[in-house]
Each structure stands twice: as C-alpha cells, then as structure tokens.
Design an enzyme around this catalytic site. Structure first.
Site, PDB file in Angstrom:
ATOM      1  N   SER A 164       3.353  -0.376  -0.250  1.00 46.96           N
ATOM      2  CA  SER A 164       1.917  -0.356   0.028  1.00 46.96           C
ATOM      3  C   SER A 164       1.212   0.859  -0.551  1.00 46.96           C
ATOM      4  O   SER A 164      -0.005   0.931  -0.542  1.00 46.96           O
ATOM      5  CB  SER A 164       1.680  -0.381   1.546  1.00 46.96           C
ATOM      6  OG  SER A 164       2.237   0.778   2.148  1.00 46.96           O
ATOM      7  N   CYS A 165       1.954   1.823  -1.055  1.00 48.94           N
ATOM      8  CA  CYS A 165       1.329   3.058  -1.533  1.00 48.94           C
ATOM      9  C   CYS A 165       2.034   3.582  -2.758  1.00 48.94           C
ATOM     10  O   CYS A 165       3.248   3.738  -2.766  1.00 48.94           O
ATOM     11  CB  CYS A 165       1.359   4.119  -0.429  1.00 48.94           C
ATOM     12  SG  CYS A 165       0.706   5.706  -0.963  1.00 48.94           S
TER      13      CYS A 165
END
Length: 302
Positions: free
Chosen positions: A139-140
């Site tokens: 997600s990052c």
C-alpha cells in the site's frame, strides 16, 4: 536487454505499443481459498479467488536493495520501473541483465521471488541513501525510504512543456476502458490497476497489482524495456487515489497527465503544480476535478 534465470534463458518478447493485453506472469496471480458466505439468513460454503500477494526482493548488482509485496507477474517490468522511479536508470541501455535468482522452497522449487538487476558498464549505482531499511508494503511505496531527502528525486525529463491537450469526454471514458482490461480484478475484486493511454484514447498498456505503486512501476518498466521513455503526450489512469508517490512516478516517466477515479492528496497536488503536471481526480461518469494543469483540458467557450 538479456533476461535469464539461473543460467536458463527466458523467451519473453517485448510487446509493441499496440499489444496492451500481453501478460507474462511468473508465479501465482490468484489463490483459491474456501470461504463461508453469509447472506441474509443463509450460509453457504464456496471457493473464492484471492489476489496473490508475495514478497519480491530486488537486488542491484548482486546487493539487496528492497523488498516489496506484490502480485506475481511482470516482475522484470516491476524491477525496471522501480529503478526508473528512483532515478537510477532512464533507458534500456542502462541495464545489462535482469535475472531470477535462486529462491527455492524446501522441495527445491524456485519461488521466483528474488530478482537481480545488473547495471550496464558505466552506469552509476544509487547512493546508499536510496536503500530501504525495511520492506515496502503493497500500500505504500515511499514509507520505507532511508531518508526523506531521497523522496525528492531529480527527474530526467521536464513534463511542464508537454503540449498534450485532452477533451473532457475522452478522459471521462478512460476509467471504463481501464476497468474492462482488469482481468484479474474480475476474478478477485482485490487489485489496483494502472493504464497508459495516448492523447487520442488508445490503450498502450495496463498492469494490475495489489499495490498501486507497483502497478505504475510495472508500466514504467514496460516502457523502459521497450525503449519508449519519456512517455510524452500520454495519460496515466489509475484505479484508486492519486498519492504523492504516483505523481512522482508519472514525472519520472515523463508523463504529463495523471487521472484517478478517487481523490488526490494535498502533497500530490503540490508536487503536480510544482512540476507542471496535470492532475485529475474523481474521474467518474461525466464529471472530474482538475486540480492542476487545467490548460491541458480543452473546454468549450462559454
């Protein structure tokens, strides 16, 4: 660019710009799992398809660089695109080889979860500050950086002067076109997508991944390995929100327009304005928000 794994050559033709559907998965894209489905007062047991998520270790010249959680498939593009995003390479000529390393399971089967990228002679390896202290989650893409200074990557190309201009109705049609090309999403409902389009709406390439930043890196790697950088007069359409890292990746690939079906972050808008990128959000139906670079959107005179 030669490709090999453990001394065994991989035959993987690089698709032309007119073959957006070409896929080269290595490993499981989906995983079957039995689930209990509850609906109203009824309970049924069924097999469901989940998007696969596995670690990929990227090594540079034999030295571990980063680990990212990704959906297997297009791993060579992912590794190459990651290095483009970080400003390490900018041309297919900067890479000597990309190969899978031995990453075997207990029974000796290759997991295809370790890649080594060898830079071409004369290409300067990245500074130590680029190295990541821990794995990058799906997600990052920037939270694992060793220092905040490393985020401010210097782009090889300026996008501010890109003359591309787009009609709103063309942009409005891109989410549906992107959605129609999401093959694995149809089975799992759990993947992000990134699509590259021409200013006339032609689909050049689509990539899916559990991580939105990985999907964009796969696009950039596809472009680099096909010697297509910079991606002048193109539009990057993403299925989720527009984060700072996605704006940065677009700039690093020479893309002047980034469109998203959801909202951008404040930092994404600031970076887009600073670099001269057109940032579009909430592209849904016939409406959209233009956050920066409105001069590239053709509007009827009022």
């Amino acid at each position: 660019m030669p490709e090999a794994t453990g001394g065994r050559s991989l035959t993987r033709p690089i698709p032309g710009s007119g073959t957006p559907g070409t896929r080269r998965p290595m490993g499981r894209v989906t995983v079957q799992r039995r689930v209990l489905r509850l609906r109203d007062s009824a309970a049924t047991s069924r097999v469901d398809a989940l998007a696969a998520e596995e670690p990929l270790e990227i090594r540079l010249n034999g030295r571990p660089l980063t680990v990212t959680m990704r959906t297997p498939g297009d791993d060579f593009d992912l590794a190459a695109g990651f290095l483009v995003s970080e400003g390490v390479i900018g041309s297919a000529r900067d890479v000597d080889t990309i190969r899978y390393c031995a990453g075997a399971t207990a029974d000796g089967e290759n997991t295809y979860n370790v890649l080594d990228v060898r830079l071409a002679p004369g290409v300067t390896p990245p500074a130590v500050s680029l190295e990541r202290n821990f794995y990058t989650t799906s997600s990052c893409g920037v939270c694992g950086k060793a220092s905040l200074e490393a985020v401010a990557t210097v782009a090889r190309w300026e996008v501010a002067g890109d003359p591309v201009r787009l009609k709103p109705e063309l942009v409005a049609a891109l989410p549906d076109r992107l959605r129609s090309a999401q093959r694995v999403f149809d089975r799992t409902g759990g993947l992000h997508a990134a699509g590259l389009f021409t200013s006339s709406g032609e689909m050049l390439c689509v990539r899916e991944d559990v991580g939105r930043h990985n999907a964009v890196d796969k696009l950039l790697g596809w472009a680099l390995r096909g010697d297509r950088l910079p991606l002048t007069s193109t539009v990057l359409m993403v299925s989720g929100r527009a984060s700072f890292e996605l704006v940065q990746k677009a700039v690093m690939g020479g893309i002047a327009v980034l469109a998203a079906v959801s909202a951008p972050s404040s930092l994404a808008a600031e970076l887009a304005a600073e670099r001269g990128l057109t940032l579009l959000g909430f592209v849904r139906g016939t409406s959209m928000n233009v956050y920066t670079g409105e001069e590239r959107i053709i509007r009827e005179a009022v």
